[in-house]
Design a protein around this motif. Structure first.
Motif, PDB file in Angstrom:
ATOM      1  N   LEU C   9       0.849  -1.185   0.000  1.00 40.10           N
ATOM      2  CA  LEU C   9       0.000   0.000   0.000  1.00 40.10           C
ATOM      3  C   LEU C   9       0.885   1.235   0.000  1.00 40.10           C
ATOM      4  N   ALA C  10       0.501   2.248  -0.756  1.00 43.50           N
ATOM      5  CA  ALA C  10       1.238   3.510  -0.817  1.00 43.50           C
ATOM      6  C   ALA C  10       1.302   4.132   0.573  1.00 43.50           C
ATOM      7  N   ASP C  45       3.663   0.541  -5.658  1.00 45.13           N
ATOM      8  CA  ASP C  45       2.652   1.059  -4.726  1.00 45.13           C
ATOM      9  C   ASP C  45       1.254   0.652  -5.164  1.00 45.13           C
ATOM     10  N   GLU C  47      -2.822   1.584  -4.435  1.00 43.90           N
ATOM     11  CA  GLU C  47      -3.769   2.486  -3.776  1.00 43.90           C
ATOM     12  C   GLU C  47      -4.840   1.653  -3.067  1.00 43.90           C
ATOM     13  N   LYS C  48      -5.461   2.228  -2.044  1.00 43.87           N
ATOM     14  CA  LYS C  48      -6.509   1.491  -1.319  1.00 43.87           C
ATOM     15  C   LYS C  48      -7.728   1.199  -2.195  1.00 43.87           C
ATOM     16  N   SER C  49      -7.864   1.950  -3.265  1.00 40.95           N
ATOM     17  CA  SER C  49      -8.987   1.727  -4.181  1.00 40.95           C
ATOM     18  C   SER C  49      -8.649   0.688  -5.254  1.00 40.95           C
ATOM     19  N   GLU C  50      -7.485   0.079  -5.139  1.00 41.28           N
ATOM     20  CA  GLU C  50      -7.065  -0.919  -6.133  1.00 41.28           C
ATOM     21  C   GLU C  50      -6.763  -2.269  -5.493  1.00 41.28           C
ATOM     22  N   SER C  59     -10.408   0.892   0.351  1.00 39.08           N
ATOM     23  CA  SER C  59     -10.990   2.231   0.446  1.00 39.08           C
ATOM     24  C   SER C  59     -12.429   2.197   0.964  1.00 39.08           C
TER      25      SER C  59
END
Lengths: 62, 62, 62, 62, 62, 62
Positions: C9-10, C45, C47-50, C59
């Motif tokens: 996670l980023a 990285d 993203e929480k939406s991925e 997300s």
């Protein structure tokens, strides 16, 4: 497009793989609007000696 | 999370793989703060006939 | 060779990434006998939406 | 750097793989300015039972 | 099929990417006998802060 | 486990991504017997300038 890769521990039957590919493709078509004939699925088998969680290979887990 | 993939030429012993997975997991936990039980490691073997540098397969290198 | 990909996670700092890459390389060299200058690390990285576990994007998790 | 991965159905001969790796490396060097000795190519074979288009595995296509 | 992924440091121009994709596709078609319209290429940019050799990120190399 | 990666052209809405992840997870659980909370999905967006079929980037296709 889309391209789906499914990585699993080896041991699923051909029948399970066939069903998995079909149902995952259904799900992608239904939710993204992609054309069915453009959905590509790759299956990748992992051996227990190639996969670790928490620093321990599955082949070493009790 | 995190997910670590380690791609190497085939030929490491089980003992080396076991140690590699353990030490790499230690390193990730220590430096990123991830929980140990969430660190996943995938090992992937490459054959010399599937890997090239400079346009020449390893199986063809003198 | 070896090629190591670390997907997280980023949100890690540059300092954490620098340390992670260094310590993971140490671990690979120590356990596999690879030459240090041949160890390649890729950081990726997410993203929480991925990223989803159990069918729910990060997300969207409470 | 660059790193090229070529995923194909199994069945190419060693001669085809050798030529593929060489010509793809030529193409990358010519168009990106990368040094030839830094171009890495990974070949990955897919089995027909691991690859589906339109929800049907290649091993099941007529 | 085939599926080609090319991972490079960011910074190539659109013109270089266009030529790279075209010439790599030519090379794959010529050497494997695949139909041109079936060759898929994915380009992936790496940042210097996401790529390390010998344990040191490119963004930290002198 | 299993680990599913879905690579698509950018542009899907959050609602589509949420539904895609949920339905794909359903399909994997139903067909493989995996526990729902162990199914991991990664979404990856491709730009049209990073994806080519037949040697032509999508950003260049008429």
């Amino acid at each position: 497009m889309p391209y789906v890769t499914i990585k699993m521990l080896a041991g699923r039957t051909d029948e399970q793989k066939r069903a998995c590919v079909e149902k995952v493709t259904d799900a992608v078509v239904e939710t993204t609007g992609a054309s069915r004939e453009k959905v590509v699925v790759f299956l990748e088998d992992m051996e227990k000696s190639e996969y670790a969680v928490g620093g321990v290979l599955f082949s070493d887990q009790a």
